[in-house]
Write an enzyme that holds these catalytic residues in place. Structure first.
Site, PDB file in Angstrom:
ATOM      1  N   LYS A   1     -42.868  71.528  49.474  1.00  0.00           N
ATOM      2  CA  LYS A   1     -43.929  72.492  49.375  1.00  0.00           C
ATOM      3  C   LYS A   1     -45.025  71.855  48.687  1.00  0.00           C
ATOM      4  O   LYS A   1     -44.754  70.532  48.059  1.00  0.00           O
ATOM      5  CB  LYS A   1     -43.444  73.735  48.075  1.00  0.00           C
ATOM      6  CG  LYS A   1     -42.203  74.401  49.012  1.00  0.00           C
ATOM      7  CD  LYS A   1     -41.632  75.335  48.118  1.00  0.00           C
ATOM      8  CE  LYS A   1     -42.782  76.606  47.744  1.00  0.00           C
ATOM      9  NZ  LYS A   1     -42.412  77.897  46.837  1.00  0.00           N
ATOM     10  N   HIS A   2     -46.110  72.124  48.623  1.00  0.00           N
ATOM     11  CA  HIS A   2     -47.271  71.453  48.140  1.00  0.00           C
ATOM     12  C   HIS A   2     -47.950  72.682  47.048  1.00  0.00           C
ATOM     13  O   HIS A   2     -48.009  73.862  47.419  1.00  0.00           O
ATOM     14  CB  HIS A   2     -48.171  71.030  49.131  1.00  0.00           C
ATOM     15  CG  HIS A   2     -47.693  69.871  49.811  1.00  0.00           C
ATOM     16  ND1 HIS A   2     -48.291  68.663  49.515  1.00  0.00           N
ATOM     17  CD2 HIS A   2     -46.866  69.894  50.736  1.00  0.00           C
ATOM     18  CE1 HIS A   2     -47.523  67.751  50.523  1.00  0.00           C
ATOM     19  NE2 HIS A   2     -46.676  68.822  51.236  1.00  0.00           N
ATOM     20  N   PRO A   3     -48.601  72.175  45.858  1.00  0.00           N
ATOM     21  CA  PRO A   3     -49.325  73.240  45.031  1.00  0.00           C
ATOM     22  C   PRO A   3     -50.711  73.641  45.626  1.00  0.00           C
ATOM     23  O   PRO A   3     -51.606  72.765  45.704  1.00  0.00           O
ATOM     24  CB  PRO A   3     -49.526  72.322  43.795  1.00  0.00           C
ATOM     25  CG  PRO A   3     -49.556  70.900  44.235  1.00  0.00           C
ATOM     26  CD  PRO A   3     -48.720  71.121  45.548  1.00  0.00           C
TER      27      PRO A   3
END
Length: 208
Positions: A80-82
């Protein structure tokens, strides 16, 4: 030279198994009946009995149940990425990342567990986003992108994937979930195998 030696070791270790020496596995546990085809890549995952992982499929940070069929080029889990930070780049939260550059080790949970139940069929090139749960007996259509949890014995398809219908009536699904036939031993499965084409007859005998 190192890659060749690694490939030879992999071939020797997987000889007599259904795991291709050309599959890439890191921190993966699997059953002796698990089949993993060439060029599949799996990391930090557990794979159940009689589950098939197709060519060039990818599975990350996942729990995959028994008797699942995961087609070629399917993708399960992943990082996942912010999206609410200034940047989505892993250079600002993950020290050991692919670029080799890290400007800050900000706290971010980039790995989340994805759970795929038993007897799940994931079609060719389908994608299951990380952190989701796919219920027992579910079917995911080819090239679908699943962004929501999928219930037991539900059929989903599309991009983004949407609910199409259930495989069986609710009462039948409840019975299948209760008996959990995927946990039966080989002898029991052999006795029931000729009945799988008729769910009512299968349940009638299995419930005894």
């Amino acid at each position: 030279m190192g890659k060749i030696v690694k490939l030879i070791k992999s071939f020797l270790q997987r000889r007599g198994t259904r795991i291709s020496p050309f599959a890439v596995l890191h921190d993966v546990t699997y059953d002796t009946t698990t089949a993993i085809k060439p060029l599949a890549k799996l990391e930090r995952s557990n794979i159940g009995k009689c589950t098939y992982i197709g060519t060039m499929a990818a599975v990350y940070d996942s729990e995959i149940g028994s008797f699942c069929s995961i087609a070629r080029e399917a993708y399960v889990g992943g990082a996942k990425h912010p999206i609410d930070w200034v940047t989505t780049s892993l250079c600002f939260h993950l020290k050991d990342n692919a670029t080799g550059v890290c400007y800050a080790e900000n706290s971010f949970e980039w790995k989340t567990k994805t759970c795929v139940g038993n007897d799940v069929w994931i079609g060719e090139r389908a994608k299951i986003l990380s952190g989701l749960t796919i219920g027992d007996g579910a079917v995911i259509g080819g090239e679908s992108v699943v962004t929501k949890n999928v219930g037991p014995y539900e059929i989903w398809a599309g991009n983004p994937a949407r609910f199409i219908r259930k495989r069986f009536a609710d009462e039948t699904i409840e019975k299948l979930e209760k008996i959990q036939w995927w946990n039966f031993n080989d002898s029991e499965l052999e006795q029931l195998g000729h009945l799988v084409m008729n769910v009512d007859k299968f349940l009638e005998k299995a419930e005894r």
